[in-house]
Scaffold this motif. Structure first.
Motif, short mmCIF file in Angstrom:
data_model
loop_
_atom_site.label_atom_id
_atom_site.label_comp_id
_atom_site.label_asym_id
_atom_site.label_seq_id
_atom_site.Cartn_x
_atom_site.Cartn_y
_atom_site.Cartn_z
N TRP A 46 4.47 -2.13 -2.62
CA TRP A 46 3.28 -1.37 -2.25
C TRP A 46 2.97 -1.52 -0.77
O TRP A 46 2.74 -0.54 -0.07
CB TRP A 46 2.05 -1.79 -3.08
N SER A 47 2.97 -2.77 -0.27
CA SER A 47 2.58 -3.01 1.12
C SER A 47 3.54 -2.39 2.12
O SER A 47 3.17 -2.16 3.28
CB SER A 47 2.40 -4.50 1.38
N LYS A 51 1.13 1.42 1.44
CA LYS A 51 0.10 1.00 2.39
C LYS A 51 0.01 1.93 3.60
O LYS A 51 -1.10 2.29 4.02
CB LYS A 51 0.35 -0.44 2.84
N ASP A 57 -5.71 -2.56 3.20
CA ASP A 57 -4.96 -3.82 3.24
C ASP A 57 -4.25 -4.11 1.94
O ASP A 57 -3.20 -4.77 1.92
CB ASP A 57 -5.90 -4.98 3.60
N SER A 58 -4.80 -3.67 0.82
CA SER A 58 -4.17 -3.83 -0.48
C SER A 58 -4.50 -2.58 -1.30
O SER A 58 -5.34 -1.77 -0.91
CB SER A 58 -4.66 -5.10 -1.19
N CYS A 59 -3.82 -2.43 -2.43
CA CYS A 59 -4.06 -1.26 -3.27
C CYS A 59 -5.47 -1.32 -3.84
O CYS A 59 -5.85 -2.29 -4.49
CB CYS A 59 -3.03 -1.21 -4.40
N GLN A 60 -6.24 -0.27 -3.62
CA GLN A 60 -7.62 -0.21 -4.08
C GLN A 60 -7.79 0.67 -5.32
O GLN A 60 -8.91 0.96 -5.72
CB GLN A 60 -8.53 0.26 -2.94
N ASP A 77 -5.38 -9.98 -4.76
CA ASP A 77 -5.76 -10.53 -3.46
C ASP A 77 -6.12 -12.01 -3.56
O ASP A 77 -5.95 -12.76 -2.60
CB ASP A 77 -6.93 -9.75 -2.86
N HIS A 96 -4.77 -5.44 -4.89
CA HIS A 96 -3.50 -6.06 -5.26
C HIS A 96 -2.35 -5.49 -4.44
O HIS A 96 -2.46 -4.45 -3.81
CB HIS A 96 -3.22 -5.86 -6.76
N ASP A 97 -1.25 -6.21 -4.45
CA ASP A 97 0.04 -5.76 -3.95
C ASP A 97 0.97 -5.75 -5.15
O ASP A 97 0.64 -6.33 -6.20
CB ASP A 97 0.56 -6.70 -2.86
#
Length: 120
Positions: A46-47, A51, A57-60, A77, A96-97
């Motif tokens: 993901w990152s 991203k 900064d992380s998956c929302q 996170d 999360h990532d």
């Protein structure tokens, strides 16, 4: 009139590719919202591959999904981590990532989090 609805991921209403060709999301629209099938290729993270599209900064996105094939690790996170594989049902709250484990594509069907996922 019948209430039956038939949709197919073979002819989705929308397809959203990830960066570097590492997979895609196919979406079918239902009255209750979009359902997505994500195909995450080996090496997807993901990152690295979403991203840049999401610009967070992380998956929302909150996900409620089912793993059809392959394996994926999701790390929150706060450090909580879980690996999902075929037959697993997943709930992943925002923050999360995630990344694919192994050399097989991970295929997930998601009923909640893909409506705005990887949307440019």
């Amino acid at each position: 009139m019948s209430g039956l609805v038939r949709k197919s991921f073979d002819s989705p209403e929308e397809t959203r590719p990830f960066e570097d060709g590492k997979g895609k999301i196919d979406l079918v629209d239902l009255a209750g919202g979009a359902v997505g099938r994500g195909v995450f290729e080996p090496g997807w993270k993901w990152s690295d591959h979403v991203k840049p599209i999401a610009k967070t900064d992380s998956c929302q996105a909150a996900h409620v999904g089912y793993c059809v094939s392959g394996r994926m690790v999701v790390v929150m996170d706060d450090g909580e981590q879980q690996e999902f594989g075929p037959g697993d049902v997943m709930i992943a709250p925002p923050g999360h990532d995630a990344w694919v484990v192994g050399d097989e594509a991970c295929v997930l069907v998601d009923w909640q989090g893909f409506a705005d996922y990887a949307k440019r």
